[in-house]
Design a protein around this motif. Structure first.
Motif, mmCIF file in Angstrom:
data_model
loop_
_atom_site.group_PDB
_atom_site.id
_atom_site.type_symbol
_atom_site.label_atom_id
_atom_site.label_comp_id
_atom_site.label_asym_id
_atom_site.label_seq_id
_atom_site.Cartn_x
_atom_site.Cartn_y
_atom_site.Cartn_z
ATOM 1 N N ASP A 50 -39.658 55.648 1.830
ATOM 2 C CA ASP A 50 -40.621 55.101 0.876
ATOM 3 C C ASP A 50 -41.741 56.087 0.580
ATOM 4 O OD1 ASP A 50 -39.329 52.648 0.539
ATOM 5 O OD2 ASP A 50 -40.245 51.837 2.357
ATOM 6 N N LEU A 51 -42.147 56.840 1.567
ATOM 7 C CA LEU A 51 -43.246 57.765 1.365
ATOM 8 C C LEU A 51 -42.855 58.992 0.554
ATOM 9 C CD1 LEU A 51 -45.030 57.688 4.840
ATOM 10 C CD2 LEU A 51 -45.780 56.656 2.702
ATOM 11 N N ALA A 54 -44.277 58.494 -2.764
ATOM 12 C CA ALA A 54 -45.692 58.128 -2.796
ATOM 13 C C ALA A 54 -46.535 59.265 -3.372
ATOM 14 C CB ALA A 54 -46.165 57.769 -1.389
ATOM 15 N N ASP A 55 -47.745 58.925 -3.789
ATOM 16 C CA ASP A 55 -48.689 59.896 -4.334
ATOM 17 C C ASP A 55 -49.214 60.769 -3.196
ATOM 18 O OD1 ASP A 55 -50.734 61.320 -5.479
ATOM 19 O OD2 ASP A 55 -51.519 59.630 -6.631
ATOM 20 N N SER A 255 -51.262 54.979 -2.703
ATOM 21 C CA SER A 255 -50.216 55.980 -2.938
ATOM 22 C C SER A 255 -48.921 55.350 -3.422
ATOM 23 C CB SER A 255 -49.959 56.768 -1.648
ATOM 24 O OG SER A 255 -49.291 55.961 -0.684
ATOM 25 N N LEU A 256 -48.719 54.076 -3.104
ATOM 26 C CA LEU A 256 -47.517 53.374 -3.536
ATOM 27 C C LEU A 256 -47.744 52.573 -4.818
ATOM 28 C CD1 LEU A 256 -46.231 52.168 -0.045
ATOM 29 C CD2 LEU A 256 -45.327 54.032 -1.443
ATOM 30 N N THR A 305 -43.866 46.169 -1.204
ATOM 31 C CA THR A 305 -44.957 47.138 -1.127
ATOM 32 C C THR A 305 -45.745 46.978 0.169
ATOM 33 O OG1 THR A 305 -45.162 47.109 -3.537
ATOM 34 C CG2 THR A 305 -47.001 48.018 -2.297
ATOM 35 N N SER A 309 -46.086 49.886 2.857
ATOM 36 C CA SER A 309 -47.432 50.371 3.159
ATOM 37 C C SER A 309 -47.707 50.360 4.655
ATOM 38 C CB SER A 309 -48.474 49.520 2.432
ATOM 39 O OG SER A 309 -48.290 49.590 1.034
#
Length: 338
Positions: A50-51, A54-55, A255-256, A305, A309
């Protein structure tokens, strides 16, 4: 020397008992890393996937807040101690203590590491225990004050988090719910068992102390609290810990792509962490994770999410630093800093 001879020609064993003990401690730390990583392998894999999307800028903020969290812990310990050790060495000790906290329940590992460090500095056992206890008490008091403040600021939101938690991320019924319920029962029983055993040990310890040593340790702690600079370090470092945890979780959520307000994240973290602190799990692994997912979902974050997270939050604060902090702990043991 290689042949086992010292400078006066007396033969001594090449592998002393203390060296063997330090070696075994290092091996135990490495094994603990493998066991913890294997036990939570699905969570680590899922969080990593998932990361990836991410931003990165927000993740850098989260990582920076993690570093600041260790610095805040170092400052708080400086405020609780009657002497002034080198800041860099105390900071490295906090890195090793963070690994110990993920192995032993309820922060006992970190307390033991800091007590050993203080004993190496020449403090008595009672003074070291008093300094560690003072730091823990300051953390508890500041967390409760922060909890009261955020609940008073948003009473309706706090009430909404408590009575009903929808486990949408884990399924409303079925095996997951059964496992969670069983884990909760065993967690409460474990907490009670741990509390009773600790009270017994503390009672035996108090009986063994002499009045003179106790009075001397109390005088040292009173001197620490009367020092303005140490008091500011103790309370400032203590209140920074939950705030920085909130920043880390907020940054991962951002970030998500979730735009949840920072105040809501602060409320969620303070309430959930205060409740989960009653369960003496290693690093509060498990109870805090599940409760954070549920609380975020209740606060309006989509379940997927919320789960991603919390996994990202755990990766940054626990899993990624696990091996480096374990290596730091091994070095501290080998160099007899602790």
């Amino acid at each position: 020397m290689r042949d086992g001879l010292d400078r006066v020609g007396v033969r001594r064993p090449i592998f002393a008992a203390s060296s063997v003990a330090r070696l075994l401690s290092g091996v135990a730390a490495a094994v603990a890393v493998l066991v913890i990583g294997f036990a939570h392998r699905p969570a680590v894999d899922a969080g990593g996937d998932d990361l990836v999307t991410a931003d990165g800028e927000w993740l850098v903020i989260a990582a920076s807040a993690t570093l600041l969290m260790w610095i805040a812990g170092t400052i708080a310990h400086l405020g609780s101690m009657p002497l002034l050790p080198p800041f860099g060495r105390l900071f490295v000790v906090q890195l090793g203590a963070s690994f110990a906290n993920h192995v032993l329940p309820a922060g006992v590992g970190g307390m033991a590491v800091n007590m050993r460090f203080m004993r190496r500095l020449g403090m008595t056992r009672g003074a070291a225990a008093g300094a560690v206890g003072l730091n823990s008490l300051a953390g508890l008091v500041t967390h409760l004050i922060l909890l009261v403040a955020v609940v008073a600021a948003a009473p309706s939101a706090a009430t909404a988090l408590a009575p009903r938690v929808h486990w949408s991320a884990l399924g409303p019924s079925g095996p997951a719910t059964t496992v969670i319920a069983a884990a909760g029962v065993f967690g409460v029983l474990g907490a009670l068992t741990w509390l009773v055993s600790r009270l017994r040990r503390r009672a035996r310890g108090h009986r063994s102390k002499t009045t003179s040593h106790l009075a001397r340790d109390l005088r040292q702690l009173r001197a620490v609290l009367r020092h303005p600079g140490r008091a500011a370090a103790l309370w400032g470092g203590s209140v920074s810990a939950p705030l920085l945890h909130t920043v880390i979780l907020y940054a991962v959520l951002q970030s998500l792509g979730n735009l949840i307000p920072l105040g809501t994240v602060l409320l969620v973290y303070v309430v959930v962490s205060a409740a989960c602190a009653l369960l003496p799990a290693p690093g509060v692994v498990g109870s805090l994770d599940v409760a954070l997912v549920a609380a975020l979902a209740t606060a309006g974050v989509p379940s997927t999410t919320a789960l991603a997270s919390v996994l990202g939050y755990r990766l940054i604060t626990a899993w990624l630093p696990l091996l480096p902090t374990a290596c730091v702990l091994v070095v501290l043991l080998r160099r007899r800093i602790i």
